[in-house]
Design an enzyme around this catalytic site. Structure first.
Site, mmCIF file in Angstrom:
data_model
loop_
_atom_site.group_PDB
_atom_site.id
_atom_site.type_symbol
_atom_site.label_atom_id
_atom_site.label_comp_id
_atom_site.label_asym_id
_atom_site.label_seq_id
_atom_site.Cartn_x
_atom_site.Cartn_y
_atom_site.Cartn_z
ATOM 1 N N ASN B 85 0.796 -1.218 0.000
ATOM 2 C CA ASN B 85 0.000 0.000 0.000
ATOM 3 C C ASN B 85 0.835 1.278 0.000
ATOM 4 O O ASN B 85 0.360 2.339 0.386
ATOM 5 C CB ASN B 85 -0.964 0.012 1.187
ATOM 6 C CG ASN B 85 -1.841 -1.215 1.223
ATOM 7 O OD1 ASN B 85 -1.747 -2.027 2.127
ATOM 8 N ND2 ASN B 85 -2.660 -1.400 0.193
ATOM 9 N N ILE B 92 1.810 7.041 1.201
ATOM 10 C CA ILE B 92 1.087 5.928 1.804
ATOM 11 C C ILE B 92 -0.399 5.995 1.471
ATOM 12 O O ILE B 92 -1.025 7.047 1.566
ATOM 13 C CB ILE B 92 1.273 5.945 3.330
ATOM 14 C CG1 ILE B 92 2.768 5.809 3.663
ATOM 15 C CG2 ILE B 92 0.471 4.825 3.999
ATOM 16 C CD1 ILE B 92 3.090 6.056 5.105
ATOM 17 N N CYS B 93 -0.938 4.865 1.067
ATOM 18 C CA CYS B 93 -2.358 4.789 0.722
ATOM 19 C C CYS B 93 -3.120 4.253 1.928
ATOM 20 O O CYS B 93 -3.121 3.053 2.180
ATOM 21 C CB CYS B 93 -2.527 3.873 -0.482
ATOM 22 S SG CYS B 93 -4.215 3.622 -0.993
ATOM 23 N N LEU B 94 -3.707 5.154 2.691
ATOM 24 C CA LEU B 94 -4.399 4.760 3.917
ATOM 25 C C LEU B 94 -5.652 5.620 4.039
ATOM 26 O O LEU B 94 -5.588 6.835 3.858
ATOM 27 C CB LEU B 94 -3.451 4.984 5.114
ATOM 28 C CG LEU B 94 -3.912 4.576 6.501
ATOM 29 C CD1 LEU B 94 -4.153 3.080 6.570
ATOM 30 C CD2 LEU B 94 -2.879 4.976 7.555
#
Lengths: 543, 157
Positions: B85, B92-94
């Protein structure tokens, strides 16, 4: 990726009963009435030039813009010209559909206010079904992109879940997500707070971290913050068009809450941006008028006829309430006789010189649904257009759904070898040709501007005429009708209109009719012959 | 910089100094003239004990936009970081860092750091951000774990 694809559900379709919004528009006219000489002229050229090479840009240079052939007082055509003048005027201007041509475009002209009103009346309609406050239904509908069917379906299946999901009501169970750490706010646990504004002394707001005497706002969830922070937060969110939630949890702010906090009708702003995003998402049926500062929206209920337009190289021209005519397909102003592809190719070509466009072309793709340019700067092939929310595959530009979990490999993509055509053309020849057409195009653009100025002058003349001669508005209309036609081609008519004496103008009434009818016919003839060339595939854009 | 953004960041700093989770660090960077740049922080996230990540402390840069806290900060690991991710750029993909998803102004630095620590060992395979780590994670666990352990050594405490 929880956002669902929106099915186009025209929310306005069945309940606008004001007949003023209904407009039936037919841009196609009976070609039989058009004098035949222009067509013969061109047909001759066509056969002379034989098979035209496919790789040239616009294979019409032999005749299309050599103006002499299109000047109507051309000697050899005088006969037709005269005979036409003697025709009764009605037969010329009557707009009829010739057999075997495209269907009528049935559309309505709206404004955001109209749409908002329609939305509200829709809420009234639905209120008895849902039996919850209208404000709550509004939240539901916003969430579901006004797709009633889907909302109702989900509503009957899982009403309570839905209300929590959309933030209308709170979770009843004590399950707290990792973000709602009650330990951090022990004072809120369990207690249901009142929605609204309160005044607190030495209140510590955890957003701005100030300790002060202040007004505060909270929803039933009890997450309470100072009013300044809330204002700041809402202000930032108004233009997104999405439902605004509490600053900590997902409980939604209703319009009335927004107005309470902001102190004026800010919720109108939110509604406006919400409508904008609605139009963006339903851009197959809804189009903004492309003219500067025009607020009109065209709503085409049935888009099935558009394919037929494309097939026959017609363009679906629509007209907004401010009399702006544009093409529903490509959004450009009227571009007959060229069809959308030709127009697009031309506009792109004309802009190509700029470095910007080159960059855009090499680094971006157009969203297959709304055409917005998208740059991919990382991640997998699963793209979601930030403008219309369409989900597609970067490689094949098709709908994402069939790709499932293959995030990095597109199996639907078939490499098109044909697209890699060799660039063997003589560059200088192309450049020369391009500059020629560009100059012609520019000339036309300039003269169009001049025509517009002329139109303005004539408009004032009409008013003067009405004042001096005391003629009724209806009687003066024959002039305004002429003005519209003038926008396309004017020369002869403009001479007539330079007559200063009002009495003389009234005397020349018939002359006006004849000239304008003629000019109009010329325009249709040109349109028709251009279309003819496209239909027969003689000229086509290669871009 | 808006005053709200600045105020909140000062308070975030105060709070962090008073109390932060064990093994983590976070501090504002310095500008060229030696003054503190509150809008850009550096932080370190330790891998959770008992996971393949535990050996390392992973460096983060956190950039706060002027609209913070209405908008989320941009949080990055080093470019090329190996995790399903994390974009190749390190972003960061959150969901809690995404304004359109779960970002809320009330989310604190501590929650962000803990969220990222959580994400390290529990990647979300439905939202891949880079191919190599995602592919290995879903198709070849052994290879994935080997690479992660190698990376942990690289960022060892």
């Amino acid at each position: 990726m929880t956002q669902m694809k929106s099915k186009t559900t025209p929310i306005t379709s069945d309940y606008i009963d004001d007949p003023n919004y209904e407009k039936v528009h037919n841009p196609i006219f009976d070609s039989e009435n058009i004098s035949s000489f222009t067509l013969t002229e061109i047909t001759d050229h066509k056969t002379d030039s034989g098979v035209l090479s496919q790789d040239s840009e616009f294979e019409i240079e032999d005749f299309a813009y050599s103006d002499d052939e299109f000047v109507y007082d051309d000697e050899e055509n005088n006969e037709t010209y005269d005979s036409m003048l003697s025709q009764p005027i009605k037969q010329i201007t009557k707009k009829e559909m010739s057999e075997g041509s495209v269907p009528n475009l049935n559309y309505e002209v709206l404004t955001t206010q109209n749409i908002f009103k329609n939305m509200l009346s829709r809420l009234d309609h639905l209120q008895p079904v849902f039996n919850i406050p209208r404000e709550d239904i509004l939240l539901l509908m916003q969430h579901y992109d006004w797709n009633e069917e889907r909302l109702l379906e989900n509503w009957t299946e899982r009403m309570d879940e839905l209300l929590v999901e959309i933030g209308v009501s709170q979770k009843t169970s004590a399950v707290a997500t990792s973000l709602e750490k009650k330990a951090e706010n022990p004072d809120i646990s369990g207690v249901k707070t009142k929605r609204g504004i309160a005044f607190k002394q030495s209140f510590e707001c955890i957003i701005c971290c100030e300790d002060k005497d202040t007004q505060t706002f909270s929803l039933e969830c009890g997450h309470e913050y100072c009013i300044d922070c809330y204002r700041h937060y809402i202000e930032n969110k108004l233009h997104n068009g999405n439902v605004i939630t509490c600053m900590d949890c997902s409980l939604a702010l209703k319009n009335i809450d927004i107005d309470t906090v902001m102190g004026h009708d800010s919720s109108k702003k939110l509604m406006a941006s919400s409508i904008k995003s609605f139009i963006q998402k339903h851009n197959k049926n809804y189009k903004w008028c492309p003219y500067a500062d025009c607020k009109c929206i065209i709503h085409l209920k049935d888009t099935s006829s558009l394919a037929e337009y494309t097939r026959l190289h017609f363009s679906p021209f629509v007209k907004c309430d401010a009399e702006h005519r544009f093409c529903f397909n490509c959004g450009f102003e009227t571009h007959a006789p060229a069809d959308c592809n030709v127009t697009n190719a031309w506009v792109k070509k004309a802009k190509k010189e700029s470095e910007n466009l080159n960059w855009v072309m090499s680094h971006t793709k157009e969203c297959p649904k709304c055409g917005v340019n998208i740059e991919k700067d990382g991640g997998c092939n699963h793209m979601k257009c930030s403008s219309c929310k369409y989900e597609f595959c970067w490689i094949c530009e098709g709908d994402w759904a069939p790709h499932g979990k293959s995030f990095y490999q597109c199996t639907l993509y078939t490499n098109d070898e044909k697209s890699k055509k060799k660039e063997s053309e003589d560059l200088s020849k192309i450049m020369k040709k391009y500059t020629f057409y560009y100059r012609v195009f520019n000339e036309h653009e300039i003269s169009a501007k001049l025509d517009w100025k002329l139109g303005q002058t004539i408009g004032s003349k009409v008013r003067a005429l009405q004042e001096k001669m005391d003629v009724s508005w209806i009687e003066g209309q024959f002039l305004t009708d002429s003005i519209k036609i003038l926008n396309e081609a004017v020369e002869d008519l403009s001479e007539l209109l330079q007559i200063k004496d009002p009495e003389q103008i009234m005397k020349n009434k018939l002359e006006f009719y004849n000239k304008s009818g003629y000019v109009e016919n010329r325009m249709y003839a040109l349109m028709e012959c251009g279309r003819d060339l496209l239909c027969k595939g003689i000229c086509k854009p290669t871009d | 910089m808006s005053s709200l953004c600045l105020q909140r960041l000062q308070e975030e700093r105060k709070k962090w100094r008073k109390d932060h989770p064990f093994g983590f660090f976070a501090k504002p960077t310095k500008k060229a003239d030696g003054t503190m740049n509150l809008q850009k922080w550096q932080a370190g996230i330790p891998g959770k004990e008992g996971t393949i990540w535990h050996e390392g402390v992973y460096p983060l840069t956190i950039e706060y936009p002027d609209e913070y806290p209405s908008k989320p900060p941009k949080v990055k690991l080093p470019a090329g970081f190996y995790h399903p991710n994390v974009y190749p750029s390190g972003t960061i993909c959150l969901s809690i860092l995404n304004e359109e998803q779960d970002w809320r102004p009330a989310i604190t630095l501590k929650q962000i750091c803990l969220g990222i620590q959580d994400l390290l060992d529990t990647p979300n395979p439905n939202s891949p951000a880079q191919e190599p780590a995602w592919r290995a994670f879903s198709k070849n666990k052994a290879e994935y774990e080997r690479k992660v352990a190698l990376q942990a050594k690289q960022y060892a405490k």
